[in-house]
Design an enzyme around this catalytic site. Structure first.
Site, short mmCIF file in Angstrom:
data_model
loop_
_atom_site.label_atom_id
_atom_site.label_comp_id
_atom_site.label_asym_id
_atom_site.label_seq_id
_atom_site.Cartn_x
_atom_site.Cartn_y
_atom_site.Cartn_z
N LYS A 9 0.83 -1.20 0.00
CA LYS A 9 0.00 0.00 0.00
C LYS A 9 0.86 1.25 0.00
CE LYS A 9 -0.82 0.96 4.91
NZ LYS A 9 -1.84 1.28 5.92
N SER A 25 -7.88 4.84 -15.02
CA SER A 25 -6.75 4.22 -14.35
C SER A 25 -6.27 5.15 -13.24
CB SER A 25 -5.60 4.01 -15.35
OG SER A 25 -5.26 5.25 -15.93
N THR A 57 -9.56 0.50 -9.45
CA THR A 57 -9.05 0.87 -10.76
C THR A 57 -7.78 0.05 -10.98
OG1 THR A 57 -8.56 2.70 -12.28
CG2 THR A 57 -7.78 2.94 -10.00
N TYR A 58 -6.89 0.50 -11.84
CA TYR A 58 -5.65 -0.22 -12.08
C TYR A 58 -4.49 0.76 -12.22
CZ TYR A 58 -6.66 0.97 -16.95
OH TYR A 58 -6.94 1.64 -18.11
N GLY A 73 -10.13 9.01 -15.84
CA GLY A 73 -11.43 8.48 -16.24
C GLY A 73 -12.45 8.68 -15.13
N ALA A 74 -13.33 7.71 -14.96
CA ALA A 74 -14.40 7.83 -13.96
C ALA A 74 -13.86 8.06 -12.56
CB ALA A 74 -15.27 6.57 -13.99
#
Length: 126
Positions: A9, A25, A57-58, A73-74
């Site tokens: 993390k 992303s 997300t990635y 994006g979103a």
């Protein structure tokens, strides 16, 4: 039996950009990706400490040393620049592997410089 454990993390990262019209992303400074043990295109969970949003997300790579944490994006609708977030990745392993596994925990300052790294979290007390 397979169990899911925290793999790594980035704790208290500061969002540096929110790009609605970029491919969905999270762009992360390549050095931070490596320190946390993430991989490009790996699924990550993001927990926004400022507003309580939690989403998936990635990872995509941002320039090494840039300190970039960009929600694209979103995901850009879930944050504001300056929000503090926790970015986490998880891994599946069997119980024998889990007994030996240590996550990569990276604690960040407000400017996304590394405050410290560790693989343990102190036991919470009252």
């Amino acid at each position: 039996m397979q169990i899911t454990l925290l793999k790594g993390k980035l704790h208290m990262a500061s969002v540096t950009q929110a790009e609605l019209w970029y491919d969905g992303s999270c762009a992360i400074d390549k050095d931070l990706v490596e320190l946390a043990g993430f991989r490009e295109f790996e699924q990550i969970d993001i927990y926004n400490v400022d507003n309580g949003e939690r989403f998936h997300t990635y990872v995509i790579l941002a320039e090494s040393g840039s300190g970039t944490i960009s929600m694209n994006g979103a995901a850009a609708r879930k944050v504001q620049v300056g929000d503090r977030v926790i970015i986490a990745a998880y891994g599946q392993m069997n119980e024998a592997q889990a007994d030996e596994f240590k996550p990569k925990l990276v604690y960040l300052n407000k400017d996304n410089s590394v405050e410290r790294t560790t693989n343990t979290i102190a036991m919470q007390k009252d």
